[in-house]
Design an enzyme around this catalytic site. Structure first.
Site, short mmCIF file in Angstrom:
data_model
loop_
_atom_site.label_atom_id
_atom_site.label_comp_id
_atom_site.label_asym_id
_atom_site.label_seq_id
_atom_site.Cartn_x
_atom_site.Cartn_y
_atom_site.Cartn_z
CG ASP A 1 38.38 9.49 -33.12
OD1 ASP A 1 39.20 10.15 -32.46
OD2 ASP A 1 37.96 9.85 -34.23
CG ASP B 1 38.10 3.72 -35.87
OD1 ASP B 1 37.94 4.70 -36.63
OD2 ASP B 1 37.61 3.65 -34.72
MG LIG Z 1 36.05 4.54 -33.64
#
Ligand SMILES: [Mg+2]
Length: 252
Positions: free
Chosen positions: A16, A14
């Site tokens: 962020d 992932d």
């Molecule tokens: Mg995230």
């Protein structure tokens, strides 16, 4: 060597909150946006103004999901039903699209003003992965994924990027559905059982579980280790450096 079972041969990250310190920027932008909307709603209806909880409500309804899904999921939790609207609705129109656009304008302004910091532990981990000759992908709901990777100076470290724009073009449902992660594993030529998912969001670890991945690493940035485990993490760490034997890993 990379702190995971030996049969893990690909790494799906992932963006962020895992690679870059932008989850908190997103949380702040959502709070700005939702509070402005909720304040206007309170004035319009004469009801109380209950501000957006940037920790509990962000984690439960928004974090990790595609932007429009985040708006819809939060509004539903408050019993608010808005028309969908159109992508060119002005920010803060009383529509799902208008609110979502306001949030995006705000997060882009914050990123422009503050820049993007990667997590050093994550960068070190990705470098170790590459030194071992293993492939990695970024799997993000964000439509701004490439810009954020570039701003953080880590765009060239990954073979595959599956972002909000790829998901839209390929018709892939967003997290918590597993489809974007499965698409990335396929692009790297690896079975899900031999790939690891790295996620800081509850919706994200749920994707990892739903996809049958060999490992789901919950990255606990906000004190929600138990919730990450509940929703799908097989291992929980505070930082990826722990997997390199440079800290205390907390095994699920
Ligand atoms: Mg995230």
């Amino acid at each position: 060597m990379l702190g995971l079972p030996d049969d893990i041969r690909a790494f799906l990250f992932d963006l962020d909150g895992v690679l870059t310190q932008t989850a908190k920027v997103h949380a702040a932008a959502w709070k700005d946006t939702f509070d402005a909307f909720l304040r206007a709603e309170a004035a319009r209806t004469g009801g109380p103004f209950v501000p957006f909880d940037a920790v509990a409500e962000y984690d439960a309804y928004v974090d990790g999901r595609p932007r429009l899904d985040g708006t819809r999921t939060f509004l539903r939790s408050r019993g608010i039903d808005l028309p969908e609207g159109a992508p060119d609705d002005p920010p803060n129109s009383r529509t799902v699209q208008g609110i979502s656009r306001a949030k995006n304008d705000t997060v882009l302004r914050m990123i422009r003003e503050q820049g993007v910091q990667p997590y050093e532990g994550s960068v070190a981990y990705v470098h170790r992965m590459r030194a071992a000759g293993l492939p990695g992908a970024v799997v993000s709901s964000s439509a701004n994924c490439r810009d954020v990777l570039r701003a953080a100076g880590i765009e060239d470290l990954f073979e595959v990027i599956v972002d909000g724009q790829v998901a839209k073009a390929e018709g892939l449902p967003g997290k918590p559905a597993p489809d974007t992660y499965l698409y990335a594993a396929r692009a790297l030529g690896v079975e899900p059982a031999h790939a690891a998912v790295f996620e800081d969001a509850l919706a994200g670890v749920a994707s990892g579980r739903a996809g049958g991945f060999g490992a789901v690493v919950g990255v606990n940035r906000t004190g929600q280790a138990a919730e990450l485990r509940r929703d799908g993490a097989t291992v929980v760490v505070e930082d990826l450096s722990e997997l390199l034997g440079e800290g205390e890993g907390e095994k699920a």
